[in-house]
Enzyme design. Sequence first.
Site, PDB file in Angstrom:
ATOM      1  N   LYS A 115      -4.050  -2.952   3.073  1.00 20.39           N
ATOM      2  CA  LYS A 115      -4.776  -2.729   4.317  1.00 20.39           C
ATOM      3  C   LYS A 115      -5.498  -3.984   4.796  1.00 20.39           C
ATOM      4  O   LYS A 115      -5.876  -4.069   5.959  1.00 20.39           O
ATOM      5  CB  LYS A 115      -5.742  -1.559   4.167  1.00 20.39           C
ATOM      6  CG  LYS A 115      -4.993  -0.237   4.034  1.00 20.39           C
ATOM      7  CD  LYS A 115      -5.903   0.969   4.093  1.00 20.39           C
ATOM      8  CE  LYS A 115      -5.104   2.258   4.079  1.00 20.39           C
ATOM      9  NZ  LYS A 115      -4.553   2.581   2.732  1.00 20.39           N
TER      10      LYS A 115
HETATM   11  C1  PLP Z   1      -3.531   3.474   2.482  1.00 13.03           C
HETATM   12  C2  PLP Z   1      -2.774   3.304   1.218  1.00 13.03           C
HETATM   13  C3  PLP Z   1      -1.488   3.858   1.040  1.00 13.03           C
HETATM   14  C4  PLP Z   1      -0.826   4.705   2.099  1.00 13.03           C
HETATM   15  O1  PLP Z   1      -0.422   3.928   3.207  1.00 13.03           O
HETATM   16  P1  PLP Z   1      -0.060   4.613   4.592  1.00 13.03           P
HETATM   17  O2  PLP Z   1       0.145   3.484   5.535  1.00 13.03           O
HETATM   18  O3  PLP Z   1      -1.228   5.467   4.964  1.00 13.03           O
HETATM   19  O4  PLP Z   1       1.175   5.413   4.372  1.00 13.03           O
HETATM   20  C5  PLP Z   1      -0.818   3.600  -0.137  1.00 13.03           C
HETATM   21  N1  PLP Z   1      -1.384   2.876  -1.129  1.00 13.03           N
HETATM   22  C6  PLP Z   1      -2.617   2.346  -1.000  1.00 13.03           C
HETATM   23  C7  PLP Z   1      -3.188   1.571  -2.132  1.00 13.03           C
HETATM   24  C8  PLP Z   1      -3.352   2.535   0.180  1.00 13.03           C
HETATM   25  O5  PLP Z   1      -4.579   2.012   0.290  1.00 13.03           O
END
Ligand code: PLP
Length: 441
Positions: A115
């Site tokens: 993210k």
């Molecule tokens: C947010 C997140 C996900 C899921 O990603 P999406 O884009 O919501 O499908 C998977 N793994 C981690 C570590 C995350 O922080």
Amino acid sequence: MTGNPMRFRSTRGSQQRLGFSEALWRGLAEDGGLYVPETWPLFSVSDFDGAESLAEVGERLLAPFVEGDPLATQIGAIVREAFNFSAPLRQVRGTADDEILTALELSNGPTAAFKDFGARFLAACFQRIRKPDAAPVNILVATSGDTGGAVAAAFHGRSGMAVTVLFPKGLVSPTQQHQLTCWGDNVRAFAVRGTFDECQRLVKEAFGDAALRQHQQLSSANSINLGRLLPQAVYYAATSLAWYRKRDRPLSFIIPSGNLGNAVACLWARQLGLPIGHVVLAHNANRTVPDFLSQGEWLPRASIATLASAMDVGNPSNMERMRDLFPDHVRLCDVVSAISVEDSAIRHRIREDRARFGEVWCPHTAVAAEVWATMSAERRRAEAWCLVSTASPAKFPEVVEPLIEGRVSVPETLARLFDRPSVFEEIDASLEMLKVGLKSR
Ligand SMILES: *Cc1c(COP(=O)(O)O)cnc(C)c1O
């Protein structure tokens, strides 16, 4: 690739068309839909000749999307600022010769999860969209764990912008809580006596409160924001290009998925012509998406808590973008498949891959590793597979360490965060208390 100005439309069909900056600033379309590009530029591999780093690939990939926008001339600077850490692809040790398994490491950013890419890109854009003499902007985020930390890190220390993080008290892990509360300066954290849904409700109410908005300019940095999703296509582009140049074949991805932002970014890169094969959505016990693919009916449900908590989503909002890209179910299923993995299998996979490959997965990445491990040998050999490693296991020591019966090593970026003191204020899940809190500065 220069041409017409790019416009963005809503997935729900309103007539509104916006440029890039405006779509970022608004977040959600007026009809409640999500912004998607009105047209898809088509790239060939040679369009990226000479571009290798994330920033170089990103500048070319994103140029058509900012065509005609005030940010057009700044996209190079934005991607260089946002993508100042790497996303290496490595071979997973110990797989058989006729099976290719690689891992794309997305945890080298400031909060050690993917993210960071989207949050840093959005922050770099917001900083440039905002007029220098405008009132300060307060970014409100409700978080169940990972998002808040990435957004706080990305906006921390930027002038004219502040972040307010709302998290459910007692419902995030101690490690996550620290990453939400260790910033200070222009970042404030509120522990809300309530659930994540109540945190989200508070954010919505705050946006709807005319008096508050008169006093403060509010904005959001939701995962559905185009400015978080589009930059994620860049690491899929750069990785599949590097692979194709070396091996002359496409790369297929297994993506730990929750709200489907990461997966849609990969499908967008594929749609743009990048050499990407199949996309497998690795879900935890929240099986709305696997059920939809196998049965063809969209039945969202309440989320259930699992070990891969950042993927605990029962009604993934980015499905709207995926269905917009593939309105035909058969076509969707040609390209995309989805599998659900129970907590017991996550535990087993973390233990087993530590023993056989020497890999320590975070609980989310372990879902993808389990999907690969349970594929037929034929399917494993048929493609070059890449596990998308979405976070460092050091973010989830409470889950991982008992399973591997040892300590996980902490990347330096995270260690630096752990050294900072934690500061937060506690509030009831009421708009009145949030308003008092927000005005107290
Ligand atoms: C947010 C997140 C996900 C899921 O990603 P999406 O884009 O919501 O499908 C998977 N793994 C981690 C570590 C995350 O922080």
